[in-house]
Design a protein around this motif. Structure first.
Motif, mmCIF file in Angstrom:
data_model
loop_
_atom_site.group_PDB
_atom_site.id
_atom_site.type_symbol
_atom_site.label_atom_id
_atom_site.label_comp_id
_atom_site.label_asym_id
_atom_site.label_seq_id
_atom_site.Cartn_x
_atom_site.Cartn_y
_atom_site.Cartn_z
ATOM 1 N N GLU A 222 12.550 70.453 23.176
ATOM 2 C CA GLU A 222 12.431 70.601 21.754
ATOM 3 C C GLU A 222 11.801 71.973 21.529
ATOM 4 O OE1 GLU A 222 11.606 67.988 23.605
ATOM 5 O OE2 GLU A 222 12.495 66.334 22.891
ATOM 6 N N ASP A 247 18.773 70.479 10.728
ATOM 7 C CA ASP A 247 18.232 69.338 11.238
ATOM 8 C C ASP A 247 19.347 69.002 12.429
ATOM 9 O OD1 ASP A 247 15.958 69.093 10.261
ATOM 10 O OD2 ASP A 247 16.717 67.368 8.562
ATOM 11 N N ARG A 248 20.716 69.026 12.234
ATOM 12 C CA ARG A 248 21.696 68.955 13.019
ATOM 13 C C ARG A 248 21.640 69.913 14.142
ATOM 14 N NH1 ARG A 248 27.462 68.992 10.888
ATOM 15 N NH2 ARG A 248 27.742 68.397 13.200
ATOM 16 N N ARG A 250 19.148 71.814 15.261
ATOM 17 C CA ARG A 250 17.910 71.332 16.195
ATOM 18 C C ARG A 250 18.279 70.236 16.852
ATOM 19 N NH1 ARG A 250 14.975 71.880 11.101
ATOM 20 N NH2 ARG A 250 13.741 73.757 11.032
ATOM 21 N N HIS A 251 18.807 69.303 16.599
ATOM 22 C CA HIS A 251 19.098 68.429 17.655
ATOM 23 C C HIS A 251 20.347 68.745 18.659
ATOM 24 C CE1 HIS A 251 16.446 65.168 15.785
ATOM 25 N NE2 HIS A 251 17.280 65.081 14.555
ATOM 26 N N THR A 252 21.312 69.274 18.180
ATOM 27 C CA THR A 252 22.176 69.652 19.106
ATOM 28 C C THR A 252 21.878 70.900 20.142
ATOM 29 O OG1 THR A 252 23.886 69.443 17.368
ATOM 30 C CG2 THR A 252 24.520 70.752 19.042
ATOM 31 N N THR A 254 18.527 70.916 21.188
ATOM 32 C CA THR A 254 17.878 70.355 22.231
ATOM 33 C C THR A 254 18.515 69.576 22.951
ATOM 34 O OG1 THR A 254 16.238 70.024 20.234
ATOM 35 C CG2 THR A 254 16.010 68.797 22.431
ATOM 36 N N ASP A 255 19.721 68.962 22.670
ATOM 37 C CA ASP A 255 20.343 68.115 23.567
ATOM 38 C C ASP A 255 21.035 69.081 24.776
ATOM 39 O OD1 ASP A 255 19.793 65.875 22.224
ATOM 40 O OD2 ASP A 255 21.803 65.801 21.374
#
Length: 288
Positions: A222, A247-248, A250-252, A254-255
């Motif tokens: 993160e 937001d997508r 950031r999540h992608t 991070t993954d």
């Protein structure tokens, strides 16, 4: 500051980009610090050398060079006033007296002819408006037989941060992150172009070899994702997206970065660079 030829880069590095790098200098040194020792070793610095650090930023490599030349001196040159302020403050705190910093454009800066025994750069020579003019100007600043050593990025696909950003295609408007021949991060990513530019600029004994280092991008996926999206390229992409896409992203990201976490949570991304050395020709008297 002396005359500036590269006005576009001067605006960028005296604006948000320069402020970001100055504010996060320790993080950027953690990203790029794996190239410090190979760079300084390639420069063959001696205890009495006078060293020029081109595009020195916040001065980490300038200070390290000064420590290798305790009876010499290291001068850091950069376009960015915010980063140079940090460089001077850090040198004072560390008690390094044989170092100084000047704001200027290496392409046109009025260096003393033959004033330096070595010139170095860690990721600071890719942004020249006219690379031949810039390297020729640096060459005139070197003493005959002086050494030029620098590192700069190899092809985008060989650098982990680019691979990470490319994972966001389809979410953010990720386009071309840089092209050989155009001022920017990958302007000299082609080793044949490096050799041509330096030869035309008057250097001899040009050597280009690949170097690798694992950069530390954050503590946890993160944190690393937030940092990467806060860099110049990251901010540019995020500014073009709505909140849902942000937001997508950031999540992608991070993954993607979770796969690069070490046991202690440090996110490591491999960087691949060209380590380049070249010499200013020696005069006949120097060779005799």
């Amino acid at each position: 500051m002396s005359d500036v030829a590269n006005t576009e880069q001067a605006r960028a590095w005296n604006g948000p980009e320069g402020a970001h790098w100055a504010r996060h200098q320790d993080r950027w040194n953690a990203v790029n610090g794996g190239f410090d020792a190979p760079l300084l070793d390639a420069a063959a610095i001696t205890a009495t050398h006078r060293i020029l650090d081109i595009g020195c930023g916040s001065g980490r490599t300038t200070r390290l060079a000064a420590l290798r030349a305790p009876r010499g001196h290291a001068l850091g040159l950069d376009l960015s006033a915010p980063m140079l302020d940090e460089a001077r403050a850090r040198a004072e705190r560390e008690g390094i007296a044989n170092v100084s910093f000047t704001q200027g454009d290496a392409q046109v800066h009025p260096f003393e002819a033959g004033g330096f025994d070595a010139a170095i750069s860690r990721f600071g020579v890719m942004f020249f408006a006219d690379p031949v003019a810039a390297f020729a100007n640096v060459g005139r600043a070197l003493t005959p037989g002086g050494r030029l050593a620098f590192v700069l990025p190899a092809a985008p696909e060989l650098n982990g941060w680019v691979v990470a950003v490319n994972a966001l295609r389809g979410i953010l408007p990720v386009g071309d992150l840089g092209r050989p021949g155009v001022p920017g991060m990958f302007s000299l990513a082609d080793p044949d172009r490096i050799r041509d530019v330096l030869t035309i600029s008057g250097y001899t004994a040009v050597a280009v070899e690949q170097a690798h280092a694992d950069g530390e991008w954050g503590q946890g996926a993160e944190d690393a994702a937030e940092f990467l999206l806060g860099t110049g390229p990251g901010r540019h992409l995020m500014d073009q997206a709505d909140s849902t896409a942000q937001d997508r992203a950031r999540h992608t990201l991070t993954d993607h970065l979770r796969a690069h976490e070490t046991a202690d949570g440090t996110v490591l991304l491999r960087s691949t660079a060209w380590l380049v050395t070249a010499d200013r020709p020696a005069t006949p008297s120097d060779r005799s």
